[in-house]
Scaffold this motif. Structure first.
Motif, PDB file in Angstrom:
ATOM      1  N   LEU A  46      52.233 -78.004 -23.831  1.00 48.01           N
ATOM      2  CA  LEU A  46      51.939 -78.980 -24.886  1.00 48.01           C
ATOM      3  C   LEU A  46      52.212 -80.406 -24.401  1.00 48.01           C
ATOM      4  CD1 LEU A  46      53.457 -77.153 -27.994  1.00 48.01           C
ATOM      5  CD2 LEU A  46      51.028 -77.557 -27.535  1.00 48.01           C
ATOM      6  N   ALA A  47      53.295 -80.598 -23.662  1.00 46.14           N
ATOM      7  CA  ALA A  47      53.594 -81.918 -23.116  1.00 46.14           C
ATOM      8  C   ALA A  47      52.515 -82.346 -22.124  1.00 46.14           C
ATOM      9  CB  ALA A  47      54.964 -81.909 -22.442  1.00 46.14           C
ATOM     10  N   GLY A  48      52.046 -81.408 -21.311  1.00 49.03           N
ATOM     11  CA  GLY A  48      50.959 -81.722 -20.382  1.00 49.03           C
ATOM     12  C   GLY A  48      49.670 -82.080 -21.100  1.00 49.03           C
ATOM     13  N   LEU A  49      49.412 -81.420 -22.221  1.00 49.71           N
ATOM     14  CA  LEU A  49      48.214 -81.739 -23.000  1.00 49.71           C
ATOM     15  C   LEU A  49      48.343 -83.111 -23.664  1.00 49.71           C
ATOM     16  CD1 LEU A  49      47.462 -78.285 -24.670  1.00 49.71           C
ATOM     17  CD2 LEU A  49      46.344 -79.322 -22.682  1.00 49.71           C
ATOM     18  N   ALA A  50      49.565 -83.477 -24.093  1.00 50.33           N
ATOM     19  CA  ALA A  50      49.777 -84.809 -24.654  1.00 50.33           C
ATOM     20  C   ALA A  50      49.483 -85.876 -23.613  1.00 50.33           C
ATOM     21  CB  ALA A  50      51.219 -84.938 -25.164  1.00 50.33           C
ATOM     22  N   ALA A  51      49.928 -85.644 -22.379  1.00 51.10           N
ATOM     23  CA  ALA A  51      49.610 -86.582 -21.293  1.00 51.10           C
ATOM     24  C   ALA A  51      48.108 -86.640 -21.052  1.00 51.10           C
ATOM     25  CB  ALA A  51      50.339 -86.164 -20.018  1.00 51.10           C
ATOM     26  N   SER A  52      47.441 -85.501 -21.178  1.00 49.82           N
ATOM     27  CA  SER A  52      45.987 -85.445 -20.968  1.00 49.82           C
ATOM     28  C   SER A  52      45.238 -86.234 -22.030  1.00 49.82           C
ATOM     29  CB  SER A  52      45.508 -83.989 -20.972  1.00 49.82           C
ATOM     30  OG  SER A  52      46.146 -83.245 -19.960  1.00 49.82           O
ATOM     31  N   VAL A  53      45.735 -86.202 -23.275  1.00 48.06           N
ATOM     32  CA  VAL A  53      45.119 -86.976 -24.343  1.00 48.06           C
ATOM     33  C   VAL A  53      45.111 -88.455 -23.980  1.00 48.06           C
ATOM     34  CG1 VAL A  53      45.376 -87.731 -26.736  1.00 48.06           C
ATOM     35  CG2 VAL A  53      45.649 -85.328 -26.165  1.00 48.06           C
ATOM     36  N   VAL A  54      46.240 -88.934 -23.487  1.00 42.72           N
ATOM     37  CA  VAL A  54      46.354 -90.345 -23.123  1.00 42.72           C
ATOM     38  C   VAL A  54      45.436 -90.677 -21.943  1.00 42.72           C
ATOM     39  CG1 VAL A  54      47.956 -92.188 -22.496  1.00 42.72           C
ATOM     40  CG2 VAL A  54      48.738 -90.296 -23.916  1.00 42.72           C
ATOM     41  N   ARG A  55      45.206 -89.700 -21.076  1.00 46.65           N
ATOM     42  CA  ARG A  55      44.385 -89.928 -19.879  1.00 46.65           C
ATOM     43  C   ARG A  55      42.890 -89.738 -20.142  1.00 46.65           C
ATOM     44  NH1 ARG A  55      45.538 -86.506 -15.231  1.00 46.65           N
ATOM     45  NH2 ARG A  55      45.225 -88.282 -13.843  1.00 46.65           N
ATOM     46  N   GLY A  56      42.500 -89.345 -21.355  1.00 50.67           N
ATOM     47  CA  GLY A  56      41.074 -89.282 -21.628  1.00 50.67           C
ATOM     48  C   GLY A  56      40.607 -88.164 -22.525  1.00 50.67           C
ATOM     49  N   GLY A  57      41.388 -87.126 -22.718  1.00 50.71           N
ATOM     50  CA  GLY A  57      40.945 -86.064 -23.610  1.00 50.71           C
ATOM     51  C   GLY A  57      41.417 -84.697 -23.171  1.00 50.71           C
ATOM     52  N   VAL A  58      41.145 -83.707 -23.998  1.00 49.35           N
ATOM     53  CA  VAL A  58      41.585 -82.337 -23.751  1.00 49.35           C
ATOM     54  C   VAL A  58      40.400 -81.395 -23.880  1.00 49.35           C
ATOM     55  CG1 VAL A  58      42.985 -80.425 -24.630  1.00 49.35           C
ATOM     56  CG2 VAL A  58      43.960 -82.724 -24.507  1.00 49.35           C
ATOM     57  N   ALA A  59      40.223 -80.545 -22.897  1.00 50.25           N
ATOM     58  CA  ALA A  59      39.234 -79.475 -22.974  1.00 50.25           C
ATOM     59  C   ALA A  59      39.949 -78.209 -23.426  1.00 50.25           C
ATOM     60  CB  ALA A  59      38.564 -79.262 -21.625  1.00 50.25           C
ATOM     61  N   VAL A  60      39.465 -77.602 -24.482  1.00 47.15           N
ATOM     62  CA  VAL A  60      40.205 -76.537 -25.155  1.00 47.15           C
ATOM     63  C   VAL A  60      40.326 -75.281 -24.290  1.00 47.15           C
ATOM     64  CG1 VAL A  60      40.270 -75.022 -27.165  1.00 47.15           C
ATOM     65  CG2 VAL A  60      39.541 -77.405 -27.421  1.00 47.15           C
ATOM     66  N   SER A  61      39.235 -74.841 -23.677  1.00 50.48           N
ATOM     67  CA  SER A  61      39.265 -73.579 -22.923  1.00 50.48           C
ATOM     68  C   SER A  61      40.249 -73.596 -21.759  1.00 50.48           C
ATOM     69  CB  SER A  61      37.861 -73.227 -22.432  1.00 50.48           C
ATOM     70  OG  SER A  61      37.034 -72.902 -23.522  1.00 50.48           O
ATOM     71  N   PRO A  62      40.199 -74.593 -20.864  1.00 51.02           N
ATOM     72  CA  PRO A  62      41.216 -74.620 -19.801  1.00 51.02           C
ATOM     73  C   PRO A  62      42.632 -74.804 -20.335  1.00 51.02           C
ATOM     74  CG  PRO A  62      39.852 -76.590 -19.726  1.00 51.02           C
ATOM     75  CD  PRO A  62      39.189 -75.642 -20.665  1.00 51.02           C
ATOM     76  N   ALA A  63      42.763 -75.493 -21.474  1.00 53.68           N
ATOM     77  CA  ALA A  63      44.093 -75.646 -22.071  1.00 53.68           C
ATOM     78  C   ALA A  63      44.654 -74.287 -22.474  1.00 53.68           C
ATOM     79  CB  ALA A  63      44.020 -76.572 -23.278  1.00 53.68           C
ATOM     80  N   LEU A  64      43.830 -73.452 -23.092  1.00 60.54           N
ATOM     81  CA  LEU A  64      44.271 -72.114 -23.493  1.00 60.54           C
ATOM     82  C   LEU A  64      44.584 -71.248 -22.278  1.00 60.54           C
ATOM     83  CD1 LEU A  64      41.821 -71.363 -26.452  1.00 60.54           C
ATOM     84  CD2 LEU A  64      44.258 -71.920 -26.590  1.00 60.54           C
ATOM     85  N   LEU A  65      43.746 -71.351 -21.231  1.00 64.48           N
ATOM     86  CA  LEU A  65      44.012 -70.590 -20.008  1.00 64.48           C
ATOM     87  C   LEU A  65      45.337 -71.005 -19.382  1.00 64.48           C
ATOM     88  CD1 LEU A  65      40.484 -70.496 -18.296  1.00 64.48           C
ATOM     89  CD2 LEU A  65      41.745 -68.562 -19.272  1.00 64.48           C
ATOM     90  N   THR A  66      45.603 -72.301 -19.382  1.00 63.50           N
ATOM     91  CA  THR A  66      46.863 -72.795 -18.828  1.00 63.50           C
ATOM     92  C   THR A  66      48.052 -72.253 -19.612  1.00 63.50           C
ATOM     93  OG1 THR A  66      45.741 -74.846 -18.166  1.00 63.50           O
ATOM     94  CG2 THR A  66      48.144 -74.870 -18.172  1.00 63.50           C
ATOM     95  N   LEU A  67      47.934 -72.235 -20.930  1.00 60.65           N
ATOM     96  CA  LEU A  67      49.012 -71.729 -21.776  1.00 60.65           C
ATOM     97  C   LEU A  67      49.256 -70.249 -21.513  1.00 60.65           C
ATOM     98  CD1 LEU A  67      51.022 -72.081 -24.105  1.00 60.65           C
ATOM     99  CD2 LEU A  67      49.138 -71.641 -25.690  1.00 60.65           C
ATOM    100  N   VAL A  68      48.191 -69.466 -21.441  1.00 58.63           N
ATOM    101  CA  VAL A  68      48.331 -68.025 -21.188  1.00 58.63           C
ATOM    102  C   VAL A  68      48.947 -67.783 -19.819  1.00 58.63           C
ATOM    103  CG1 VAL A  68      47.070 -65.861 -20.872  1.00 58.63           C
ATOM    104  CG2 VAL A  68      46.445 -67.396 -22.734  1.00 58.63           C
TER     105      VAL A  68
END
Length: 305
Positions: free
Chosen positions: A22-44
């Motif tokens: 989640l912290a990595g995704l917050a950093a990604s938001v600031v850097r331009g956005g979040v792609a949902v599918s790779p985010a879920l794969l990273t979490l799993v």
């Protein structure tokens, strides 16, 4: 036996992996956005690799119980000893399988990240003397759930080395809060009958030093949020103040709990500290999402390769 296996998976501790992602995704938001599918794969992937490590460490503790004559070998089946190794290996293979599609989102150096994660997991949970039992456990926790997990998540979303300030800051925030989770684990492990050579910071320096370390980490997180709200994606410094009040308020309660020595209190400390970590990670992610007018969400494609 199934209850013992679930115990060795340590479901509550898996929230540490979730918080780091989640912290990595917050950093990604600031850097331009979040792609949902790779985010879920990273979490799993993060959760599976931690389950593998937790099970292997449980295997180590069962072996130690046998060596210390606390468990007889004829009773070993009910402790899940024989199945924990193949289960650990199975979850590791699953984690690597989940990680394979992520290689299409980042470059060849993603193999370096995978190697670092595997090495840290091995020396932290396995090895001849797991680092989780030593004074270095909090430091390794900081590295694993801070810089490694946060930057790995962020680079899956955006493989460039530009605009790294959010990645660095969120890595520190996540690492410090995860280190507090390790401190809480030290209080819990203090009540264990199976010591297996444990020499954690709590054993060496005592409860007061560890309590001060916990409070220092919390104050450092608050200082980062107050001093660097723009880099964290906060639209207003007041967001940092609100989060800081929540963090300090909950930390004072935990700090006071740490004066007690019962096993029930140790369990409560562990749950509160991990819940604090995940709550903060979720909160800052939502703040970053709703603070920025330029954020984007997509299903498959990470932003700004």
């Amino acid at each position: 036996m199934s209850d013992r296996i679930i115990f060795n998976i340590h479901p509550v501790s898996l929230l540490l992996s979730a918080g780091a992602v989640l912290a990595g995704l917050a950093a990604s938001v600031v850097r331009g956005g979040v792609a949902v599918s790779p985010a879920l794969l990273t979490l799993v992937f993060a959760v599976l690799i931690q389950i593998s490590g937790n099970l292997y460490y449980g295997l180590h503790r069962v072996k130690t119980s046998i060596d210390d004559n606390m468990v007889e070998e004829r009773d070993i089946d009910r402790y899940g000893y024989k199945i924990m190794r193949p289960l650990s290996q199975a979850f590791f293979i699953l984690a690597v399988t989940v990680a394979m599609p992520l290689f299409t989102y980042i470059r060849w150096w993603s193999l370096l990240y995978l190697g670092i994660v595997v090495l840290l997991e091995y020396f932290f949970f396995c090895g001849p003397r797991p680092l989780v039992n030593t004074r270095w456990s909090a430091l390794v926790t900081f590295l694993l759930f801070g810089p490694v997990a946060v930057s790995g998540t962020a680079f899956v979303q955006n493989a460039s080395f530009s605009h790294l300030a959010p990645v660095v800051l969120y890595s520190i925030v996540s690492g410090l809060l995860a280190a507090n989770g390790n401190i809480a684990l030290q209080f819990l492990r203090r009540e264990d009958k199976v010591r297996d050579g444990m020499t954690t910071l709590l054993d060496i320096r005592g409860a007061m030093v560890v309590r001060i370390g916990y409070l220092f980490n919390v104050l450092a997180v608050c200082a980062i949020m107050v001093l660097c709200p723009e880099e964290l994606g906060f639209a207003s410094p007041w967001y940092a103040v609100v989060v800081g009040v929540f963090v300090i308020g909950s930390a004072i309660y935990v700090f006071r709990l740490m004066k007690q020595t019962s096993a029930e209190t140790a369990i409560k400390i562990r749950k509160y500290v991990i819940a604090q970590y995940v709550d903060i990670a979720l909160l800052i992610l939502f703040i970053a999402l709703f603070s920025l007018d330029t954020y984007g969400l997509s299903l498959f494609s990470p932003h700004h390769h």
